[in-house]
Design an enzyme around this catalytic site. Sequence first.
Site, PDB file in Angstrom:
ATOM      1  N   ARG A 216      31.282  25.783  14.444  1.00 18.25           N
ATOM      2  CA  ARG A 216      32.619  25.474  13.909  1.00 18.25           C
ATOM      3  C   ARG A 216      33.641  26.337  14.635  1.00 18.25           C
ATOM      4  O   ARG A 216      33.587  27.563  14.553  1.00 18.25           O
ATOM      5  CB  ARG A 216      32.681  25.804  12.409  1.00 18.25           C
ATOM      6  CG  ARG A 216      31.675  25.042  11.550  1.00 18.25           C
ATOM      7  CD  ARG A 216      32.226  23.704  11.115  1.00 18.25           C
ATOM      8  NE  ARG A 216      31.190  22.850  10.591  1.00 18.25           N
ATOM      9  CZ  ARG A 216      31.091  22.477   9.310  1.00 18.25           C
ATOM     10  NH1 ARG A 216      31.974  22.900   8.431  1.00 18.25           N
ATOM     11  NH2 ARG A 216      30.121  21.668   8.933  1.00 18.25           N
ATOM     12  N   GLU A 218      36.462  27.153  13.864  1.00 16.76           N
ATOM     13  CA  GLU A 218      37.521  27.527  12.931  1.00 16.76           C
ATOM     14  C   GLU A 218      37.911  28.977  13.184  1.00 16.76           C
ATOM     15  O   GLU A 218      37.041  29.846  13.176  1.00 16.76           O
ATOM     16  CB  GLU A 218      37.016  27.443  11.488  1.00 16.76           C
ATOM     17  CG  GLU A 218      36.732  26.050  11.042  1.00 16.76           C
ATOM     18  CD  GLU A 218      35.899  26.012   9.768  1.00 16.76           C
ATOM     19  OE1 GLU A 218      36.300  25.306   8.851  1.00 16.76           O
ATOM     20  OE2 GLU A 218      34.859  26.690   9.705  1.00 16.76           O
ATOM     21  N   ARG A 224      33.413  34.303   4.532  1.00 14.65           N
ATOM     22  CA  ARG A 224      32.449  33.209   4.383  1.00 14.65           C
ATOM     23  C   ARG A 224      32.410  32.242   5.564  1.00 14.65           C
ATOM     24  O   ARG A 224      31.742  31.231   5.511  1.00 14.65           O
ATOM     25  CB  ARG A 224      32.708  32.469   3.068  1.00 14.65           C
ATOM     26  CG  ARG A 224      34.048  31.866   3.007  1.00 14.65           C
ATOM     27  CD  ARG A 224      34.524  31.573   1.602  1.00 14.65           C
ATOM     28  NE  ARG A 224      35.891  31.191   1.749  1.00 14.65           N
ATOM     29  CZ  ARG A 224      36.275  29.984   2.126  1.00 14.65           C
ATOM     30  NH1 ARG A 224      35.397  29.040   2.268  1.00 14.65           N
ATOM     31  NH2 ARG A 224      37.542  29.726   2.318  1.00 14.65           N
ATOM     32  N   HIS A 225      33.142  32.551   6.632  1.00 13.34           N
ATOM     33  CA  HIS A 225      33.134  31.654   7.792  1.00 13.34           C
ATOM     34  C   HIS A 225      32.517  32.305   9.022  1.00 13.34           C
ATOM     35  O   HIS A 225      32.933  33.382   9.445  1.00 13.34           O
ATOM     36  CB  HIS A 225      34.560  31.228   8.147  1.00 13.34           C
ATOM     37  CG  HIS A 225      35.134  30.244   7.177  1.00 13.34           C
ATOM     38  ND1 HIS A 225      35.990  30.604   6.175  1.00 13.34           N
ATOM     39  CD2 HIS A 225      34.952  28.914   7.058  1.00 13.34           C
ATOM     40  CE1 HIS A 225      36.321  29.526   5.466  1.00 13.34           C
ATOM     41  NE2 HIS A 225      35.696  28.490   5.981  1.00 13.34           N
ATOM     42  N   GLU A 364      31.118  28.103  -2.595  1.00  6.74           N
ATOM     43  CA  GLU A 364      30.436  26.881  -2.136  1.00  6.74           C
ATOM     44  C   GLU A 364      29.269  27.213  -1.203  1.00  6.74           C
ATOM     45  O   GLU A 364      29.428  27.964  -0.256  1.00  6.74           O
ATOM     46  CB  GLU A 364      31.453  26.026  -1.389  1.00  6.74           C
ATOM     47  CG  GLU A 364      30.866  24.772  -0.803  1.00  6.74           C
ATOM     48  CD  GLU A 364      31.704  24.233   0.361  1.00  6.74           C
ATOM     49  OE1 GLU A 364      32.940  24.248   0.274  1.00  6.74           O
ATOM     50  OE2 GLU A 364      31.097  23.803   1.348  1.00  6.74           O
ATOM     51  N   SER A 367      27.491  20.974   0.550  1.00  4.54           N
ATOM     52  CA  SER A 367      28.264  19.733   0.365  1.00  4.54           C
ATOM     53  C   SER A 367      27.321  18.572   0.578  1.00  4.54           C
ATOM     54  O   SER A 367      26.467  18.637   1.471  1.00  4.54           O
ATOM     55  CB  SER A 367      29.348  19.588   1.425  1.00  4.54           C
ATOM     56  OG  SER A 367      30.385  20.465   1.189  1.00  4.54           O
ATOM     57  N   ARG A 415      25.214  31.532   3.668  1.00  3.91           N
ATOM     58  CA  ARG A 415      25.969  31.571   2.400  1.00  3.91           C
ATOM     59  C   ARG A 415      25.038  31.646   1.196  1.00  3.91           C
ATOM     60  O   ARG A 415      25.332  32.361   0.240  1.00  3.91           O
ATOM     61  CB  ARG A 415      26.864  30.342   2.282  1.00  3.91           C
ATOM     62  CG  ARG A 415      28.063  30.416   3.209  1.00  3.91           C
ATOM     63  CD  ARG A 415      29.088  29.388   2.781  1.00  3.91           C
ATOM     64  NE  ARG A 415      30.193  29.353   3.727  1.00  3.91           N
ATOM     65  CZ  ARG A 415      31.225  28.529   3.614  1.00  3.91           C
ATOM     66  NH1 ARG A 415      31.279  27.670   2.614  1.00  3.91           N
ATOM     67  NH2 ARG A 415      32.199  28.561   4.490  1.00  3.91           N
TER      68      ARG A 415
HETATM   69  P1  ATP Z   1      33.875  23.180   3.893  1.00  4.51           P
HETATM   70  O1  ATP Z   1      32.503  22.978   3.457  1.00  4.51           O
HETATM   71  O2  ATP Z   1      34.821  22.148   3.388  1.00  4.51           O
HETATM   72  O3  ATP Z   1      34.026  23.526   5.330  1.00  4.51           O
HETATM   73  P2  ATP Z   1      34.512  25.852   3.526  1.00  4.51           P
HETATM   74  O4  ATP Z   1      34.027  26.731   2.471  1.00  4.51           O
HETATM   75  O5  ATP Z   1      34.081  26.069   4.913  1.00  4.51           O
HETATM   76  O6  ATP Z   1      34.229  24.432   3.071  1.00  4.51           O
HETATM   77  P3  ATP Z   1      37.129  25.069   4.147  1.00  4.51           P
HETATM   78  O7  ATP Z   1      37.004  23.628   3.887  1.00  4.51           O
HETATM   79  O8  ATP Z   1      37.293  25.555   5.539  1.00  4.51           O
HETATM   80  O9  ATP Z   1      36.013  25.930   3.451  1.00  4.51           O
HETATM   81  O10 ATP Z   1      38.269  25.584   3.256  1.00  4.51           O
HETATM   82  C1  ATP Z   1      38.078  25.630   1.870  1.00  4.51           C
HETATM   83  C2  ATP Z   1      39.142  26.503   1.314  1.00  4.51           C
HETATM   84  O11 ATP Z   1      39.155  27.757   1.989  1.00  4.51           O
HETATM   85  C3  ATP Z   1      40.493  25.893   1.475  1.00  4.51           C
HETATM   86  O12 ATP Z   1      41.175  26.022   0.271  1.00  4.51           O
HETATM   87  C4  ATP Z   1      41.121  26.691   2.570  1.00  4.51           C
HETATM   88  O13 ATP Z   1      42.516  26.816   2.351  1.00  4.51           O
HETATM   89  C5  ATP Z   1      40.452  28.040   2.417  1.00  4.51           C
HETATM   90  N1  ATP Z   1      40.386  28.724   3.692  1.00  4.51           N
HETATM   91  C6  ATP Z   1      39.882  28.261   4.827  1.00  4.51           C
HETATM   92  N2  ATP Z   1      40.028  29.135   5.810  1.00  4.51           N
HETATM   93  C7  ATP Z   1      40.632  30.202   5.273  1.00  4.51           C
HETATM   94  C8  ATP Z   1      41.070  31.450   5.770  1.00  4.51           C
HETATM   95  N3  ATP Z   1      40.936  31.799   7.044  1.00  4.51           N
HETATM   96  N4  ATP Z   1      41.632  32.319   4.905  1.00  4.51           N
HETATM   97  C9  ATP Z   1      41.783  31.991   3.634  1.00  4.51           C
HETATM   98  N5  ATP Z   1      41.392  30.836   3.104  1.00  4.51           N
HETATM   99  C10 ATP Z   1      40.843  29.941   3.911  1.00  4.51           C
HETATM  100  P1  AMO Z   2      30.340  21.153   5.136  1.00  2.87           P
HETATM  101  O1  AMO Z   2      31.378  21.155   6.197  1.00  2.87           O
HETATM  102  O2  AMO Z   2      30.773  21.391   3.739  1.00  2.87           O
HETATM  103  O3  AMO Z   2      29.573  19.761   5.107  1.00  2.87           O
HETATM  104  O4  AMO Z   2      29.220  22.196   5.519  1.00  2.87           O
HETATM  105  C1  AMO Z   2      28.023  22.289   4.776  1.00  2.87           C
HETATM  106  C2  AMO Z   2      27.762  23.707   4.344  1.00  2.87           C
HETATM  107  O5  AMO Z   2      27.704  24.572   5.450  1.00  2.87           O
HETATM  108  C3  AMO Z   2      28.200  25.855   5.119  1.00  2.87           C
HETATM  109  N1  AMO Z   2      29.326  26.194   5.986  1.00  2.87           N
HETATM  110  C4  AMO Z   2      29.479  27.369   6.620  1.00  2.87           C
HETATM  111  N2  AMO Z   2      28.768  28.503   6.621  1.00  2.87           N
HETATM  112  C5  AMO Z   2      29.192  29.519   7.378  1.00  2.87           C
HETATM  113  N3  AMO Z   2      30.299  29.483   8.144  1.00  2.87           N
HETATM  114  C6  AMO Z   2      31.059  28.360   8.192  1.00  2.87           C
HETATM  115  N4  AMO Z   2      32.138  28.327   8.990  1.00  2.87           N
HETATM  116  C7  AMO Z   2      30.673  27.244   7.399  1.00  2.87           C
HETATM  117  N5  AMO Z   2      31.189  26.017   7.201  1.00  2.87           N
HETATM  118  C8  AMO Z   2      30.362  25.394   6.348  1.00  2.87           C
HETATM  119  C9  AMO Z   2      28.619  25.789   3.678  1.00  2.87           C
HETATM  120  C10 AMO Z   2      28.841  24.317   3.457  1.00  2.87           C
HETATM  121  O6  AMO Z   2      28.633  23.988   2.110  1.00  2.87           O
HETATM  122  N6  AMO Z   2      28.056  17.054   6.983  1.00  2.87           N
HETATM  123  C11 AMO Z   2      28.397  17.769   5.780  1.00  2.87           C
HETATM  124  C12 AMO Z   2      27.197  17.971   4.891  1.00  2.87           C
HETATM  125  C13 AMO Z   2      26.660  16.685   4.315  1.00  2.87           C
HETATM  126  O7  AMO Z   2      27.421  15.972   3.639  1.00  2.87           O
HETATM  127  O8  AMO Z   2      25.474  16.424   4.529  1.00  2.87           O
HETATM  128  C14 AMO Z   2      29.009  19.108   6.160  1.00  2.87           C
HETATM  129  O9  AMO Z   2      28.882  19.586   7.263  1.00  2.87           O
HETATM  130  O10 AMO Z   2      27.540  26.283   2.892  1.00  2.87           O
END
Ligand code: ATP
Ligand code: AMO
Length: 441
Positions: A216, A218, A224-225, A364, A367, A415
């Site tokens: 990713r 991002e 958590r990223h 989370e 998904s 996570r």
């Molecule tokens: P997803 O599974 O949808 O990728 P995620 O836990 O990776 O979930 P995002 O979808 O990237 O999260 O974002 C979820 C929430 O986290 C959103 O409300 C977003 O605004 C917030 N968020 C994402 N990046 C940041 C950041 N760098 N700082 C603070 N909040 C963030």
């Molecule tokens: P999603 O984007 O929610 O869904 O990602 C699935 C799960 O992956 C983990 N995750 C991460 N962990 C660490 N760093 C990150 N940057 C990060 N982004 C996501 C989370 C999240 O719940 N294709 C769909 C899944 C599906 O529907 O099968 C998807 O990628 O635990």
Amino acid sequence: PYELNTIAELDKLPIGTEVTFRGRIHTQRQLSKALDFLLLRDQTFSVQGVLSRENMDMVQWVQKLPAESLLQVNGVLKEPPEPVRSATISHAEVDIHGLWLVNPAQNAPFSVYRPPEALRSRMQSRILDLRHPANQALFRIRSMVSRQFRDTLEKYGFVEINTPKLQPAATESGASVFKVNYFGRKAFLAQSPQLAKQMAISSDFGRVYEIGPVFRAENSNTHRHLTEYTGLDLEMAIEHDYHEVIELLDEFLKNVFKAVYAMPEVEVLKQRWPSKEFKYLDETLILDFRDALQMLRDDGRDVAEEDLSTPDEIRLGELVREKYNTDYYVLDRFPTNARPFYTHKDPEDPRWTRSFDIFIRGQEICSGGQRIHDAGELRANMSAAGIAEEGMEEYLAGFDLGAPPHAGAGLGLERIVTWMLELGDVRNASLFYRDPKSLPD
Ligand code: ATP
Ligand code: AMO
């Protein structure tokens, strides 16, 4: 002498046994020029070794060796002068008769038990940091989570697959994808195995799973990223309902909770990362998104219908714990706006979907949901979302060829471990992490 594989095996042997084993110099205490106490460490366990004046040359030699040097040790087990109370140090002592240097260490920037507070400084010497017993425990726990994923799914006839990480198109959304120069053509690092695992279903594999890297791009510097994490993905043809996926995930996660909390490594890990008791219910809570919105509004929060913000999610986790006494729950039937183009809508009300997230301690971890299997509907959805068909031809061909109704999910391995054990930051659960600041300029 009795050859030990690990220092922990010492505690099973009677006093007086002659042993040989490998260990690192963790610390040395010199009571005099002629008496030396060595704390010898391996992966998760240590033992106190005593070198006395009969071995004067050896004492002087070993005193010059730096911490972390790797030794082969021969000696005899003896009763320590005072009982040892640590869970990670042997109850016996070793009277050392022979020492051989297997490999000296140099330039260890800190003592393994006293790593720097700041995560980034600690991670700069990650190899040394990983020698800490809590990290040794952590990566054994992480390995148990993958094993439970594999074992649970294999039990239900899933086939393990490995999908390409070099992709012709973005898989989740265009914004967060790493571009690669592929012999002058453009390619992307897979943001998830989403398209490929659905293609495996179109190919009639029925039930598939993958444990693999997910990329990713991002630029999110959060706890958590990661830019590269380990995805636990599954996809399956469904008989009646996408809740078949939730049931499987529930069985997998409960297997994880049971297996992990039965591991002695958890106690070792808690010495470094203390955590609150982890609560879950025999019958897992599946909370409807609309009920969750109501709970947050009743709590005085101003939440929109589109999606939840991270603070909303965390607050919801607290409210759920207060009301239902669980740290683990499923949030079901997300709004359409919050989900990717491939998500199956509720046929009775297209503002809502047949999709869900799973939360641990308000964070989370997963998904998933049912996917659109009708080729026309999928193309219309892509076009509405502004997603080009270029690079997606093979994926779309699978639907033209009649894909079965199917559903699936993706979990982030780091996570799961991080929130379950309250490590505070996903980087801790990644062996050599990648985040936006990783890699030299
Ligand atoms: P997803 O599974 O949808 O990728 P995620 O836990 O990776 O979930 P995002 O979808 O990237 O999260 O974002 C979820 C929430 O986290 C959103 O409300 C977003 O605004 C917030 N968020 C994402 N990046 C940041 C950041 N760098 N700082 C603070 N909040 C963030
Ligand atoms: P999603 O984007 O929610 O869904 O990602 C699935 C799960 O992956 C983990 N995750 C991460 N962990 C660490 N760093 C990150 N940057 C990060 N982004 C996501 C989370 C999240 O719940 N294709 C769909 C899944 C599906 O529907 O099968 C998807 O990628 O635990």
